[in-house]
Design an enzyme around this catalytic site. Structure first.
Site, short mmCIF file in Angstrom:
data_model
loop_
_atom_site.label_atom_id
_atom_site.label_comp_id
_atom_site.label_asym_id
_atom_site.label_seq_id
_atom_site.Cartn_x
_atom_site.Cartn_y
_atom_site.Cartn_z
N CYS A 110 32.63 68.46 48.89
CA CYS A 110 31.68 68.49 50.57
C CYS A 110 30.45 68.26 50.31
O CYS A 110 29.81 69.18 49.97
CB CYS A 110 31.62 69.92 50.92
SG CYS A 110 33.31 70.33 52.59
N ALA A 112 27.37 65.82 49.98
CA ALA A 112 26.14 65.20 49.57
C ALA A 112 25.22 66.63 50.00
O ALA A 112 25.59 67.61 50.63
CB ALA A 112 26.46 65.04 51.38
N PRO A 113 23.86 66.46 49.05
CA PRO A 113 23.53 65.50 48.97
C PRO A 113 23.47 64.61 47.42
O PRO A 113 23.93 63.96 46.78
CB PRO A 113 22.21 65.88 49.73
CG PRO A 113 21.28 67.45 49.16
CD PRO A 113 22.92 67.35 50.11
N GLY A 114 24.53 65.95 46.54
CA GLY A 114 24.72 66.00 45.30
C GLY A 114 23.62 66.98 44.04
O GLY A 114 24.65 66.57 42.80
N GLY A 115 23.36 68.22 44.78
CA GLY A 115 22.67 68.72 43.88
C GLY A 115 24.10 69.56 43.24
O GLY A 115 23.77 69.16 41.63
N LYS A 116 25.21 69.88 43.60
CA LYS A 116 26.20 70.89 43.06
C LYS A 116 26.95 69.94 42.45
O LYS A 116 27.28 70.80 41.72
CB LYS A 116 26.49 71.80 44.31
CG LYS A 116 25.62 72.69 44.96
CD LYS A 116 26.81 74.18 45.56
CE LYS A 116 26.13 74.88 46.49
NZ LYS A 116 24.77 74.96 47.39
N GLU A 134 32.02 62.96 50.36
CA GLU A 134 31.43 63.40 51.57
C GLU A 134 32.22 62.43 52.84
O GLU A 134 31.96 61.48 52.66
CB GLU A 134 30.04 62.26 51.23
CG GLU A 134 29.64 63.13 52.44
CD GLU A 134 29.42 64.01 53.30
OE1 GLU A 134 29.38 64.30 54.34
OE2 GLU A 134 29.31 65.76 52.46
N ASP A 164 43.00 64.49 54.11
CA ASP A 164 43.34 62.86 53.47
C ASP A 164 43.18 63.08 52.26
O ASP A 164 44.22 62.39 51.76
CB ASP A 164 42.15 61.67 53.47
CG ASP A 164 41.50 61.32 54.95
OD1 ASP A 164 42.68 61.62 55.58
OD2 ASP A 164 40.13 61.43 55.32
N CYS A 231 25.56 78.59 52.69
CA CYS A 231 24.09 78.82 52.68
C CYS A 231 24.06 79.48 54.29
O CYS A 231 23.26 79.26 54.43
CB CYS A 231 23.19 77.50 52.82
SG CYS A 231 23.28 76.32 53.96
#
Length: 412
Positions: A110, A112-116, A134, A164, A231
């Site tokens: 999961c 987005a947005p891509g920080g982790k 995502e 999937d 979070c």
């Protein structure tokens, strides 16, 4: 800011009165601003004066104030990522528990947005292949932009649902599951999450989270590392889900060594004493986060090298429900592309999508346009002007071009 009454009642009960009062005081404090440097691109750069290190992330820094990040070309060049400090705890987790293999296959389910994801890609071995997924198409596009700018090889963006991935039979050594949640830990920074909160949404979230985890766990190799995070604060989406995982799967919870001065809170569920890690604003210097690290019991690992080759041959278009991928390297200028240095106003104009007037001796054809030697993208020089090839969906929207540049990173 008026917190929902049901949230106040539930959170006071979970945290206890002393912690809850510390949390409430955080709404009167300045929200911390933090960035994480890109090891691939930040050599020779230092952070602005007054910055302090994030103690649980070797490349993380608190800034003394919030700059205009959008107007910094080095952000768009991928030299750093603006990330909330608690999310950088993933760096500490990986340094302590990353599997001792020469090659990994990892999945951020999961992403987005891509920080982790960008943190994970920086921490993994160079020959590891990371799949950042995502399911929501417009969010996947944002993920692709951030992954591309980060600039690492062996990083693939996909647009699929967890079921999937389970159906694909792909198996991974590391899976990060930063599941959709009720967002209680973001109330201070994003008031919209507070207005969307309700007890009914919490109920929907913990059930959805178990569905996602159930699919993700089936994709994990025996002996693999599973990182679960939210979070939010409540125990239904956190400790109770970890307890469910221990009962449902062959799993063990792994401890992460932390320092007392980090002020990280452990389990808040009665009679549940497994090592879990909760960041609470007002107690930790961060927004809210919950993290648990699990290992799938067993030692046999079936590394999917053939799967990687088949994915890389796939059609690079988003097709929901199929494992079609984008490569994060498609927008990066090649090493032999002529490089043209831009001034700060030119760099902002380029990021806005405007045509450029390049020096008269610029070679015809494709050129890489750079700011402080860091490529921003490509342009096609046709002589009288250079056509801007910066992707339309990435362009910044501003009505003026500043003349002064506030340097967040400086050359040493």
């Amino acid at each position: 800011m008026q917190l929902p009454q049901d949230f106040i009642r539930n959170t006071r009960e979970v945290m206890g009165e002393e912690r809850f009062q510390q949390y409430l005081k955080s709404f009167d404090e300045e929200v911390p601003v933090s960035i994480r440097l890109n090891p691939l691109k930040s050599q020779g750069l230092t952070v602005m004066e007054g910055a302090e290190r994030v103690p649980w992330c070797q490349n993380g820094y608190y800034l003394p104030r919030r700059p205009q990040f959008t107007m910094d070309p080095l952000l768009h060049a991928g030299c750093y990522y603006v990330q909330e400090a608690a999310s950088m705890f993933l760096d500490e987790v990986l340094r302590q528990h990353l599997l001792p293999l020469t090659s990994h296959h990892a999945l951020d389910l999961c992403a987005a947005p891509g920080g982790k994801s960008t943190l994970l890609r920086s921490a993994l071995p160079e020959d590891c292949v990371l799949y950042s997924n995502e399911p929501i198409r417009n969010r996947a596009s944002i993920l692709l932009e951030n992954v591309t700018k980060w600039g690492y090889a062996n990083h693939i963006v996909t647009n699929n649902y967890p079921k999937d991935y389970r159906a694909s039979k792909f198996r991974f050594d590391v899976i990060l599951c930063d599941v959709p949640c009720s967002g209680e830990g973001m109330f201070r920074r994003d008031e919209a999450t507070m207005h969307e909160w309700s007890p009914q949404n919490v109920e929907k979230c913990w059930q959805l989270q178990r569905e996602i985890v159930n699919d993700a766990w089936a994709c994990l190799n025996e002996g693999g590392l599973f990182i679960y995070s939210t979070c939010t604060f409540n125990i239904k989406e956190n400790e109770e889900n970890i307890s469910w995982m221990l009962n449902e799967f062959e799993a063990e919870v792994l401890p992460v060594e932390v320092k007392p001065e980090w002020h990280i809170t452990g389990s808040l569920l009665k009679d549940f004493n497994e090592p879990v890690y909760r960041f609470i604003p007002g107690i930790t210097r961060s927004e809210g986060l919950f993290v648990a690290v699990l290992r799938k019991k067993g030692e046999d690992r079936n590394l999917p090298s053939k799967q990687t080759k088949s994915l890389l041959r796939a059609n690079s278009e988003f097709t929901p429900g199929k494992l079609r991928v984008y490569s994060g390297q498609t927008q990066t200028p090649s090493e032999d592309t002529p490089r043209i240095e831009l001034t700060y106003p030119q760099a902002i104009a380029y990021l806005r999508g405007e045509a450029l007037q390049l020096p008269p001796d610029t070679p015809r054809g494709f050129v890489a346009v750079c700011f402080q030697c860091y490529p921003l993208g490509t342009a096609k020089n046709i002589g009288t002007r250079a056509n801007n090839l910066y992707p339309k969906e990435w362009r910044i929207k501003t009505t003026h071009i500043p003349t002064d540049y506030e340097a967040i990173l400086r050359h040493t």
